[in-house]
Scaffold this motif. Structure first.
Motif, PDB file in Angstrom:
ATOM      1  N   LEU A   1     -36.662  73.489  -2.503  1.00  0.00           N
ATOM      2  CA  LEU A   1     -36.644  72.308  -1.646  1.00  0.00           C
ATOM      3  C   LEU A   1     -37.712  71.305  -2.068  1.00  0.00           C
ATOM      4  N   ILE A   2     -38.881  71.799  -2.414  1.00  0.00           N
ATOM      5  CA  ILE A   2     -39.955  70.906  -2.869  1.00  0.00           C
ATOM      6  C   ILE A   2     -39.543  70.183  -4.142  1.00  0.00           C
ATOM      7  N   ILE A   3     -38.936  70.922  -5.067  1.00  0.00           N
ATOM      8  CA  ILE A   3     -38.497  70.315  -6.335  1.00  0.00           C
ATOM      9  C   ILE A   3     -37.434  69.254  -6.073  1.00  0.00           C
ATOM     10  N   TRP A   4     -36.454  69.578  -5.243  1.00  0.00           N
ATOM     11  CA  TRP A   4     -35.396  68.620  -4.925  1.00  0.00           C
ATOM     12  C   TRP A   4     -35.961  67.387  -4.218  1.00  0.00           C
ATOM     13  N   SER A   5     -36.917  67.595  -3.329  1.00  0.00           N
ATOM     14  CA  SER A   5     -37.516  66.475  -2.594  1.00  0.00           C
ATOM     15  C   SER A   5     -38.267  65.547  -3.545  1.00  0.00           C
TER      16      SER A   5
ATOM     17  N   PHE B   1     -29.223  48.289  -2.902  1.00  0.00           N
ATOM     18  CA  PHE B   1     -29.405  49.630  -2.344  1.00  0.00           C
ATOM     19  C   PHE B   1     -28.066  50.353  -2.224  1.00  0.00           C
ATOM     20  N   ALA B   2     -27.002  49.622  -1.916  1.00  0.00           N
ATOM     21  CA  ALA B   2     -25.672  50.238  -1.852  1.00  0.00           C
ATOM     22  C   ALA B   2     -25.276  50.811  -3.211  1.00  0.00           C
ATOM     23  N   MET B   3     -25.610  50.077  -4.287  1.00  0.00           N
ATOM     24  CA  MET B   3     -25.340  50.575  -5.633  1.00  0.00           C
ATOM     25  C   MET B   3     -26.159  51.836  -5.914  1.00  0.00           C
ATOM     26  N   LEU B   4     -27.443  51.809  -5.557  1.00  0.00           N
ATOM     27  CA  LEU B   4     -28.313  52.962  -5.777  1.00  0.00           C
ATOM     28  C   LEU B   4     -27.879  54.160  -4.945  1.00  0.00           C
ATOM     29  N   PHE B   5     -27.355  53.891  -3.763  1.00  0.00           N
ATOM     30  CA  PHE B   5     -26.996  54.968  -2.838  1.00  0.00           C
ATOM     31  C   PHE B   5     -25.911  55.878  -3.409  1.00  0.00           C
ATOM     32  N   LEU B   6     -25.061  55.335  -4.254  1.00  0.00           N
ATOM     33  CA  LEU B   6     -24.026  56.152  -4.890  1.00  0.00           C
ATOM     34  C   LEU B   6     -24.644  57.352  -5.597  1.00  0.00           C
ATOM     35  N   TYR B   7     -25.728  57.125  -6.313  1.00  0.00           N
ATOM     36  CA  TYR B   7     -26.370  58.188  -7.078  1.00  0.00           C
ATOM     37  C   TYR B   7     -27.209  59.103  -6.172  1.00  0.00           C
ATOM     38  N   ILE B   8     -27.754  58.524  -5.107  1.00  0.00           N
ATOM     39  CA  ILE B   8     -28.461  59.327  -4.116  1.00  0.00           C
ATOM     40  C   ILE B   8     -27.488  60.309  -3.460  1.00  0.00           C
ATOM     41  N   GLU B   9     -26.313  59.805  -3.114  1.00  0.00           N
ATOM     42  CA  GLU B   9     -25.310  60.639  -2.453  1.00  0.00           C
ATOM     43  C   GLU B   9     -24.814  61.748  -3.376  1.00  0.00           C
TER      44      GLU B   9
ATOM     45  N   ALA C   1     -30.212  76.871   5.821  1.00  0.00           N
ATOM     46  CA  ALA C   1     -29.672  75.886   4.884  1.00  0.00           C
ATOM     47  C   ALA C   1     -29.628  74.501   5.524  1.00  0.00           C
ATOM     48  N   LEU C   2     -29.244  74.454   6.803  1.00  0.00           N
ATOM     49  CA  LEU C   2     -29.199  73.180   7.523  1.00  0.00           C
ATOM     50  C   LEU C   2     -30.583  72.547   7.596  1.00  0.00           C
ATOM     51  N   ALA C   3     -31.602  73.361   7.809  1.00  0.00           N
ATOM     52  CA  ALA C   3     -32.977  72.852   7.843  1.00  0.00           C
ATOM     53  C   ALA C   3     -33.354  72.226   6.505  1.00  0.00           C
ATOM     54  N   ASN C   4     -32.948  72.866   5.413  1.00  0.00           N
ATOM     55  CA  ASN C   4     -33.212  72.321   4.079  1.00  0.00           C
ATOM     56  C   ASN C   4     -32.529  70.972   3.891  1.00  0.00           C
ATOM     57  N   VAL C   5     -31.295  70.873   4.340  1.00  0.00           N
ATOM     58  CA  VAL C   5     -30.534  69.632   4.212  1.00  0.00           C
ATOM     59  C   VAL C   5     -31.177  68.514   5.034  1.00  0.00           C
ATOM     60  N   VAL C   6     -31.592  68.842   6.241  1.00  0.00           N
ATOM     61  CA  VAL C   6     -32.235  67.844   7.102  1.00  0.00           C
ATOM     62  C   VAL C   6     -33.524  67.338   6.462  1.00  0.00           C
ATOM     63  N   ILE C   7     -34.325  68.256   5.937  1.00  0.00           N
ATOM     64  CA  ILE C   7     -35.597  67.857   5.308  1.00  0.00           C
ATOM     65  C   ILE C   7     -35.356  66.952   4.113  1.00  0.00           C
TER      66      ILE C   7
ATOM     67  N   ASN D   1     -32.800  65.063   3.576  1.00  0.00           N
ATOM     68  CA  ASN D   1     -32.301  63.786   4.087  1.00  0.00           C
ATOM     69  C   ASN D   1     -33.450  62.928   4.601  1.00  0.00           C
ATOM     70  N   LEU D   2     -34.393  63.539   5.313  1.00  0.00           N
ATOM     71  CA  LEU D   2     -35.541  62.796   5.840  1.00  0.00           C
ATOM     72  C   LEU D   2     -36.438  62.295   4.712  1.00  0.00           C
ATOM     73  N   VAL D   3     -36.619  63.119   3.681  1.00  0.00           N
ATOM     74  CA  VAL D   3     -37.403  62.691   2.516  1.00  0.00           C
ATOM     75  C   VAL D   3     -36.745  61.476   1.869  1.00  0.00           C
ATOM     76  N   THR D   4     -35.418  61.525   1.745  1.00  0.00           N
ATOM     77  CA  THR D   4     -34.682  60.402   1.160  1.00  0.00           C
ATOM     78  C   THR D   4     -34.799  59.161   2.023  1.00  0.00           C
ATOM     79  N   LEU D   5     -34.698  59.342   3.334  1.00  0.00           N
ATOM     80  CA  LEU D   5     -34.822  58.210   4.261  1.00  0.00           C
ATOM     81  C   LEU D   5     -36.198  57.566   4.163  1.00  0.00           C
ATOM     82  N   LEU D   6     -37.237  58.373   4.237  1.00  0.00           N
ATOM     83  CA  LEU D   6     -38.597  57.841   4.186  1.00  0.00           C
ATOM     84  C   LEU D   6     -38.888  57.196   2.828  1.00  0.00           C
ATOM     85  N   SER D   7     -38.406  57.817   1.761  1.00  0.00           N
ATOM     86  CA  SER D   7     -38.597  57.248   0.428  1.00  0.00           C
ATOM     87  C   SER D   7     -37.908  55.887   0.316  1.00  0.00           C
TER      88      SER D   7
END
Length: 264
Positions: free
Chosen positions: A15-19, A71-79, A124-130, A132-138
């Protein structure tokens, strides 16, 4: 609770690596914004690209000189990155006991299979939420650093809500695939291949409206980037469809896991 903590600890490093990778993806993507917002050669090159190339790159009809369009263009790769993480996490967290030959650890505990898979999916859900929050804050941090026009905080939040729903779909899809396959070692590659196939399908349907019916088969096309950029938000019916699909996949994972013969 012990199983949840065990799974969280086991996936902590990943999770740290992915974040970190997601943060760097946002940073590297936003660092290119000044080249387009200032106009000049970079902007002209994008304007002259054929529509088919724009569709494949995720640009579509967005004005990449504006922060919302960029940001919409960048979001494709984020998703895409978040989808890969979710599907691998879902398949891995279900299959790893058989893959790593640690099934006995769970089977000797006085808990049911239903309790086991619930704990695994919650972790797993906790990992996904974290993530997502890292992506949001970033995203909020980097957009605020580069944006010189109207704030797009609301749009970013909506993008992340749509991302979370897509993450849920792929998380539970990966879990269902792992629960269905008899060979746990292959579950990750199978689930990831199908997920990438839906991404390719999304790019194909971008090239022609004649194949728009196929958008139902790819979560990458459930939420319209253009709709969010234009200020129309997320379609409530599509959001309910995504939630229903995620719930259905989670239920399938439960049923399949409880019926399968675990390899010790």
């Amino acid at each position: 609770m012990n199983i949840i903590l065990r799974e969280l600890k086991a996936h902590r490093k990943a999770l740290i690596i992915w974040s970190v990778c997601m943060f760097l993806l946002v940073v590297s993507g936003m660092s290119k914004y000044t080249a387009y917002s200032a106009g000049g050669a970079s902007s002209e090159v994008f304007d002259k690209l054929p529509q088919t190339v724009k569709a494949l790159l995720g640009i579509a009809s967005f004005d990449v000189t504006q922060m919302s369009g960029f940001f919409a263009m960048l979001f494709l790769y984020i998703e895409l990155a978040a989808g890969i993480h979710a599907v691998l996490l879902g398949s891995g967290i279900i299959a790893k006991e058989e893959r790593d030959k640690t099934v006995e650890f769970l089977m000797v505990k006085p808990v049911s299979r239903g309790t086991i898979i619930t704990a695994k999916l919650l972790a797993a859900l906790a990992n996904v939420v974290i993530l997502n929050l890292v992506t949001l804050l970033s995203s909020l941090l980097m957009v605020s650093a580069y944006n010189k026009g109207e704030p797009i905080t609301g749009e970013i939040v909506l993008f992340m809500v749509s991302l979370f729903l897509v993450q849920l779909i792929f998380l539970f899809f990966g879990a269902a695939v792992a629960a269905a396959l008899k060979q746990p070692r292959t579950s990750g590659s199978v689930a990831a291949s199908i997920m990438l196939g839906t991404f390719v399908l999304a790019k194909i349907t971008d090239l022609t409206d004649r194949l728009s019916i196929l958008n139902l088969l790819t979560p990458f096309k459930y939420f319209s980037y253009a709709r969010i950029v234009e200020g129309n938000g997320i379609h409530a019916g599509i959001a309910l469809l995504a939630i229903g699909l995620a719930v259905g996949l989670a239920a399938s994972a439960y049923i399949l896991y409880r019926k399968r013969e675990l390899t010790i």
